[in-house]
Design an enzyme around this catalytic site. Sequence first.
Site, PDB file in Angstrom:
ATOM      1  N   LYS A 287       0.916  -1.403  -0.350  1.00  0.00           N
ATOM      2  CA  LYS A 287       0.064  -0.134   0.137  1.00  0.00           C
ATOM      3  C   LYS A 287       0.642   1.224   0.029  1.00  0.00           C
ATOM      4  O   LYS A 287       1.741   0.915   0.519  1.00  0.00           O
ATOM      5  CB  LYS A 287      -0.973  -0.320   1.030  1.00  0.00           C
ATOM      6  CG  LYS A 287      -1.660   0.932   1.482  1.00  0.00           C
ATOM      7  CD  LYS A 287      -2.535   0.796   2.132  1.00  0.00           C
ATOM      8  CE  LYS A 287      -3.651   2.563   2.278  1.00  0.00           C
ATOM      9  NZ  LYS A 287      -4.321   2.094   3.867  1.00  0.00           N
TER      10      LYS A 287
ATOM     11  N   ARG B  71     -10.567   9.991   2.617  1.00  0.00           N
ATOM     12  CA  ARG B  71     -10.405  10.397   3.712  1.00  0.00           C
ATOM     13  C   ARG B  71     -11.462  11.431   4.055  1.00  0.00           C
ATOM     14  O   ARG B  71     -11.943  11.995   5.083  1.00  0.00           O
ATOM     15  CB  ARG B  71      -9.008  10.843   4.112  1.00  0.00           C
ATOM     16  CG  ARG B  71      -8.010  10.282   4.096  1.00  0.00           C
ATOM     17  CD  ARG B  71      -6.372  10.275   3.763  1.00  0.00           C
ATOM     18  NE  ARG B  71      -5.492   9.393   3.617  1.00  0.00           N
ATOM     19  CZ  ARG B  71      -3.837   9.826   3.329  1.00  0.00           C
ATOM     20  NH1 ARG B  71      -3.922  10.853   3.433  1.00  0.00           N
ATOM     21  NH2 ARG B  71      -3.808   8.628   3.209  1.00  0.00           N
TER      22      ARG B  71
ATOM     23  N   LYS C 211       1.440   9.755   5.601  1.00  0.00           N
ATOM     24  CA  LYS C 211       1.842   8.553   6.133  1.00  0.00           C
ATOM     25  C   LYS C 211       2.819   7.384   5.595  1.00  0.00           C
ATOM     26  O   LYS C 211       2.867   6.787   5.451  1.00  0.00           O
ATOM     27  CB  LYS C 211       0.368   7.272   6.164  1.00  0.00           C
ATOM     28  CG  LYS C 211      -1.047   8.285   6.256  1.00  0.00           C
ATOM     29  CD  LYS C 211      -2.293   7.269   6.495  1.00  0.00           C
ATOM     30  CE  LYS C 211      -3.576   7.598   7.155  1.00  0.00           C
ATOM     31  NZ  LYS C 211      -4.660   7.182   6.746  1.00  0.00           N
TER      32      LYS C 211
ATOM     33  N   GLU D  29       7.043  -6.510   1.036  1.00  0.00           N
ATOM     34  CA  GLU D  29       6.160  -6.594   1.770  1.00  0.00           C
ATOM     35  C   GLU D  29       5.012  -7.578   1.502  1.00  0.00           C
ATOM     36  O   GLU D  29       4.653  -8.468   2.540  1.00  0.00           O
ATOM     37  CB  GLU D  29       5.242  -5.602   1.412  1.00  0.00           C
ATOM     38  CG  GLU D  29       6.418  -4.407   1.687  1.00  0.00           C
ATOM     39  CD  GLU D  29       5.742  -4.225   3.709  1.00  0.00           C
ATOM     40  OE1 GLU D  29       4.527  -4.473   4.067  1.00  0.00           O
ATOM     41  OE2 GLU D  29       6.251  -2.879   3.810  1.00  0.00           O
TER      42      GLU D  29
ATOM     43  N   LYS E 266      -2.338  -1.757  -4.039  1.00  0.00           N
ATOM     44  CA  LYS E 266      -2.805  -0.320  -4.027  1.00  0.00           C
ATOM     45  C   LYS E 266      -1.981   0.670  -3.623  1.00  0.00           C
ATOM     46  O   LYS E 266      -1.528   1.054  -2.835  1.00  0.00           O
ATOM     47  CB  LYS E 266      -4.484  -0.813  -2.516  1.00  0.00           C
ATOM     48  CG  LYS E 266      -4.975   0.978  -2.333  1.00  0.00           C
ATOM     49  CD  LYS E 266      -5.386   0.803  -0.490  1.00  0.00           C
ATOM     50  CE  LYS E 266      -5.992   1.938  -0.319  1.00  0.00           C
ATOM     51  NZ  LYS E 266      -6.684   2.103   1.120  1.00  0.00           N
TER      52      LYS E 266
ATOM     53  N   SER F 129     -10.511   5.969  -3.847  1.00  0.00           N
ATOM     54  CA  SER F 129     -10.847   6.340  -4.283  1.00  0.00           C
ATOM     55  C   SER F 129     -10.845   7.435  -5.311  1.00  0.00           C
ATOM     56  O   SER F 129     -11.728   8.301  -6.227  1.00  0.00           O
ATOM     57  CB  SER F 129     -11.562   7.533  -3.347  1.00  0.00           C
ATOM     58  OG  SER F 129     -10.207   8.093  -1.836  1.00  0.00           O
TER      59      SER F 129
ATOM     60  N   TYR G   5     -15.658   1.290  -5.934  1.00  0.00           N
ATOM     61  CA  TYR G   5     -16.627   2.456  -6.486  1.00  0.00           C
ATOM     62  C   TYR G   5     -17.841   1.868  -7.007  1.00  0.00           C
ATOM     63  O   TYR G   5     -18.662   3.029  -7.019  1.00  0.00           O
ATOM     64  CB  TYR G   5     -17.019   3.370  -5.737  1.00  0.00           C
ATOM     65  CG  TYR G   5     -15.223   3.779  -3.936  1.00  0.00           C
ATOM     66  CD1 TYR G   5     -15.935   3.954  -3.231  1.00  0.00           C
ATOM     67  CD2 TYR G   5     -14.187   4.064  -4.866  1.00  0.00           C
ATOM     68  CE1 TYR G   5     -15.113   3.586  -2.052  1.00  0.00           C
ATOM     69  CE2 TYR G   5     -13.185   3.897  -3.974  1.00  0.00           C
ATOM     70  CZ  TYR G   5     -13.791   3.705  -2.223  1.00  0.00           C
ATOM     71  OH  TYR G   5     -12.863   3.770  -1.315  1.00  0.00           O
TER      72      TYR G   5
HETATM   73  C1  PBG Z   1      -6.977   3.256   5.411  1.00  0.00           C
HETATM   74  C2  PBG Z   1      -7.194   3.230   4.219  1.00  0.00           C
HETATM   75  C3  PBG Z   1      -7.644   4.400   3.389  1.00  0.00           C
HETATM   76  C4  PBG Z   1      -7.871   3.705   2.125  1.00  0.00           C
HETATM   77  C5  PBG Z   1      -8.146   2.780   2.819  1.00  0.00           C
HETATM   78  N1  PBG Z   1      -7.959   1.989   3.798  1.00  0.00           N
HETATM   79  C6  PBG Z   1      -6.956   5.576   3.233  1.00  0.00           C
HETATM   80  C7  PBG Z   1      -5.288   6.241   3.813  1.00  0.00           C
HETATM   81  O1  PBG Z   1      -4.711   4.636   4.070  1.00  0.00           O
HETATM   82  O2  PBG Z   1      -5.306   7.297   4.048  1.00  0.00           O
HETATM   83  C8  PBG Z   1      -8.754   4.307   0.873  1.00  0.00           C
HETATM   84  C9  PBG Z   1      -9.007   4.337  -0.088  1.00  0.00           C
HETATM   85  C10 PBG Z   1      -9.860   4.582  -1.047  1.00  0.00           C
HETATM   86  O3  PBG Z   1      -8.764   5.783  -1.050  1.00  0.00           O
HETATM   87  O4  PBG Z   1     -10.203   4.586  -1.763  1.00  0.00           O
HETATM   88  N2  PBG Z   1      -6.159   2.599   6.306  1.00  0.00           N
END
Ligand code: PBG
Length: 337
Positions: free
Chosen positions: A204, A214, A228, A244, A259, A285, A324
Site C-alpha cells: 500500500k 479520507r 503516512k 512486503e 493499492k 477513491s 466504488y
Molecule cells: C486507511 C484506508 C485508506 C483507504 C482504505 N483504507 C486511506 C488511507 O490509507 O489513508 C483508501 C481507499 C480509497 O482511497 O479508496 N486504513
Amino acid sequence: MGVIIMDFFIQSRQRRLRRNEAIRALVQESFIREADLILPLFIIEGDSIRQEIPSMPGVFRLSINEALSVVNEAMLLGIRSFALFPCIDSSLKDADGSEAMNSNNLICRAVREIKRRYSDAFIICDVALDPYTTHGHDGVLGVDGDVDNDATIEILANQALILANSGCDAVAPSDMMDGRIGYIRTVLDSSGFENTIIIAYAAKYASSFYGAFRDAVGSKSLLGIADKKTYQMNPANSIEALREVASDVAEGADIVLIKPGLHYLDIILQTKLEFDVPVFAYHVSGEYSMLKFAEEKGVLDYNKAIMETMLCFKRAGASGIFTYAAIDVARIIRGLV
Ligand code: PBG
C-alpha cells in the site's frame, strides 16, 4: 488491391483477428465478471441516511438500513462482496482509536445486520484505526509522534478479533505495520477464528489518490498536512513491494492486495508472477472520482472508461477488484445501461 512490391511483404497481419466483433470476442484474453467486484460501503450512524460524498459522485455514506438496501441491489446484480468502512461521530474518536475495540460499534452492528439478512454476502472489514483516531493515523502514536508499530499491532489484532466475532468473512489490515499479519493470524486462530480470511493490504503506497476516501470517513481534516510515509510505501519502489508481499504471505495472508490499483498495475503483475496467492486490486477513491469528474466535464465516456479500467486490472492479474463503481460495472455487464 494493394500494390505488390516484390522485395517486401508483410509477414504478420495481426489486424485479421480484429476485423469484426465476433473474432475480437473469440481471441479476448481477459474478462470481468460481477463476481470479481467488491463494493466498498461507507457506514454512518442513524436511520435512512444517504449522504452523498461531494468528492465521490455517486457514492454515499449510508446508515445501516440504507446499506442493507444497497447490498440487496448489488446482490441482485450478481455482486457478492462488500468492504465496510465506518464514518463515526467525532465525539467517539480518541488518540487510541478505542471505539474500534467496542464490540458493538457501528461496523460490528452493520456486519451482524447484513449477515443476518444476506448470509451469502461476503463481508470484508478493514483493520486500521484511522476512522477512529483524533489524529487520522492508522495506529497509535509513540512519544516521538510517529505511529508505534508494536503497540499498534496489538490493538489491530484485537480489532480484527472483534470484527471476526461480529461475523465478517474476511479482515483486511490496511495499516502497513510490520508483523501485523502474523500477529492477527495467531490471535484469530487461538480464538477459534481459523476460517476467517486475511486479505492483506500488502503493498500500500503513500498515495495522493486517497483524499476522497479520507473525506468519506472523516479523517482528512484530522490528518491535516501530516502524511503516512513512515508506514505506507514510496510510489517509486517495486522491489520493496515484493518484499512486503513476501512477508505478508509468509505470515499467513490468504490474499494480497495492491493499492492504489491503476497506477500500480506493474506491481499487480509482478506479484501475480512471483507468488502463488490471489492478488486483489483496489481501484481507490481518487481513481474513481477522476473518471466521474472527467465524465461531468465531457472528457470521456464513463461507461467505456470504467470497463476498460476493470479489464486492465484483470489483464494485469488481479482476481478481486475493490471499486466504488461495482454497481455501475455490473449494470454495464448486464446490458442495463
Ligand atoms: C486507511 C484506508 C485508506 C483507504 C482504505 N483504507 C486511506 C488511507 O490509507 O489513508 C483508501 C481507499 C480509497 O482511497 O479508496 N486504513
